[in-house]
Design an enzyme around this catalytic site. Structure first.
Site, short mmCIF file in Angstrom:
data_model
loop_
_atom_site.label_atom_id
_atom_site.label_comp_id
_atom_site.label_asym_id
_atom_site.label_seq_id
_atom_site.Cartn_x
_atom_site.Cartn_y
_atom_site.Cartn_z
N ARG A 49 -3.41 -1.65 15.70
CA ARG A 49 -2.54 -0.88 14.81
C ARG A 49 -1.87 -1.83 13.82
O ARG A 49 -2.02 -3.04 13.91
CB ARG A 49 -1.51 -0.09 15.62
N ALA A 51 -0.99 -1.69 9.47
CA ALA A 51 -1.91 -1.42 8.36
C ALA A 51 -2.93 -2.55 8.10
O ALA A 51 -4.15 -2.29 8.06
CB ALA A 51 -1.11 -1.09 7.10
N ARG A 88 -7.13 7.01 10.58
CA ARG A 88 -5.68 7.04 10.31
C ARG A 88 -5.49 7.13 8.79
O ARG A 88 -5.85 6.21 8.06
CB ARG A 88 -4.98 5.80 10.89
N GLN A 189 6.94 0.68 19.23
CA GLN A 189 6.35 -0.58 18.74
C GLN A 189 7.41 -1.67 18.61
O GLN A 189 7.11 -2.85 18.76
CB GLN A 189 5.66 -0.36 17.39
N ASP A 230 2.84 0.85 5.00
CA ASP A 230 1.48 1.35 5.21
C ASP A 230 0.81 1.70 3.90
O ASP A 230 -0.41 1.63 3.76
CB ASP A 230 1.49 2.54 6.16
N ASN A 240 6.17 3.94 5.38
CA ASN A 240 6.17 3.04 6.53
C ASN A 240 6.56 3.87 7.75
O ASN A 240 6.80 5.08 7.65
CB ASN A 240 7.13 1.87 6.31
N LYS A 241 6.61 3.22 8.89
CA LYS A 241 6.88 3.90 10.16
C LYS A 241 8.06 4.86 10.06
O LYS A 241 9.07 4.54 9.45
CB LYS A 241 7.12 2.83 11.23
#
Ligand code: MRU
Length: 335
Positions: A49, A51, A88, A189, A230, A240-241
């Site tokens: 995982r 990017a 993804r 994460q 990302d 992003n996350k």
């Protein structure tokens, strides 16, 4: 262990060896992929995982698919590329790496040449991470505490990371720097991966739950925020996350700089702004459970976007391998 010792992906004797990040920090086991379908599964399930690392994994997956009868390399690479593109949707680097490999195949590259291209993508990313670290380190004042989210470190890239590269470079230069790491619900994460990396490096780091970020800022415990990305649109809007946008809003309220760190391969100049960035939605079980154990009624309705978009006006700068870009990003990013 030295910083470079984390190798989340490697090509070994014709196999793609992936450190299974779903097992970290309690288990350090690898999966060995001999077929592109196994690489696609590893990407979907977040065994691999982040990017840039997703892009590297896809490149090696295409190198796997290319092997066999040289006359039909292109057909196998095309089918494998379709499979990998469906894994993804948000990470720009996935599509960037696939396009790069496919264009080499279209130009007649052999399976060996495609493997060399995948290795080049991997090695270039390590160099890119080093450059991001060097450009970003001066942004961290002596004695600062940096708030981070998710994992944008060695486990997310081919090198020392993006946001963590900056922290590592500042630390290596002798600056006193410490980290507050958001645990990053739902898949943790930050707790599982970022804390594992930083503790191995001996960089002072404290774990908080995502909801504690505001109170930490209000108490003066944070000097700046650095997040990975990302996908970055042409105007600087950044996916992003999930939770990154909240941190950017909080940082603005508390007068703290909010930076993005990412390679240029994360920038999508074809998108004018963040409204067109595809946002992955993942399954409800991730939210109905905590670290694998049920934590909500089994049939609780769930909304689970894996990423959010931080609007450009909240971004103080984007640290890339080419330097620190500032607004207006429509000018600085293409340049
Ligand atoms: O869902 P993940 O774990 O792949 O999400 C990763 C992130 O959001 C990272 O911050 C981003 O990919 C940058 S990694 C250098």
């Amino acid at each position: 262990m030295p910083q470079s010792a984390i190798r989340p992906i490697e090509w070994v004797d014709g196999e793609v060896v992936i450190l299974d990040q779903t097992l970290l920090p309690h288990g350090e086991e690898s999966v060995r992929c001999t077929r592109v379908a196994e690489v696609a599964e590893a990407i979907c399930s977040l065994r691999v995982r982040g990017a840039p690392l997703i892009g590297i994994a896809a490149a090696y997956g295409l190198a796997l698919a290319a092997r066999g009868d040289e006359a039909s390399v292109m057909g196998r690479v095309t089918r494998a590329a379709d499979l990998l593109r469906a894994t993804r949707p948000t990470a720009r680097n996935l599509f960037w790496a696939i396009d790069r490999m496919v264009s080499r195949a279209e130009a007649g590259a052999t399976a060996d040449e495609l493997l060399r291209e995948a290795r080049a993508i991997h090695e270039e990313d390590a160099e890119t991470c080093r450059a991001i670290g060097d450009h970003g380190a001066p942004l961290i004042p002596q004695g600062a505490t940096v708030l981070v989210i998710c994992n944008a470190g060695s486990l997310a890239t081919g090198g020392i990371g993006t946001s963590l590269a900056i922290i590592r470079a500042a630390h290596r230069s002798g600056k006193s720097v410490s980290v507050l790491a958001c645990e990053t619900r739902p898949l943790l994460q930050g707790a599982r991966l970022t804390m594992w990396e930083l503790m191995r490096d001996g960089i002072p780091a404290t774990l908080i739950t995502d909801g504690m970020a505001g109170t930490c800022m209000a108490r003066g415990m944070v000097d700046l925020v650095i997040a990975g990305a990302d996908r970055i649109a042409r105007n600087g809007d950044t996916a992003n996350k999930i939770g990154t946008y909240s941190l950017a809003v909080l940082a603005r309220h508390h007068g703290l700089p909010f930076y993005i760190a990412a390679p240029m391969s994360t920038v999508d100049l074809s998108l004018a702004d963040g409204s067109a960035i595809p946002i992955e939605e993942r399954g409800p079980e991730e939210v109905r459970s905590f670290s694998g154990s049920p934590s909500a009624p089994a049939d609780a309705p769930v909304f689970n976007p894996a990423f959010d978009v931080t609007p450009t006006e909240l971004v103080a700068g984007i640290v890339t391998e080419r330097g620190v870009m500032t607004a207006p990003y429509e000018k600085s990013l293409p340049a």
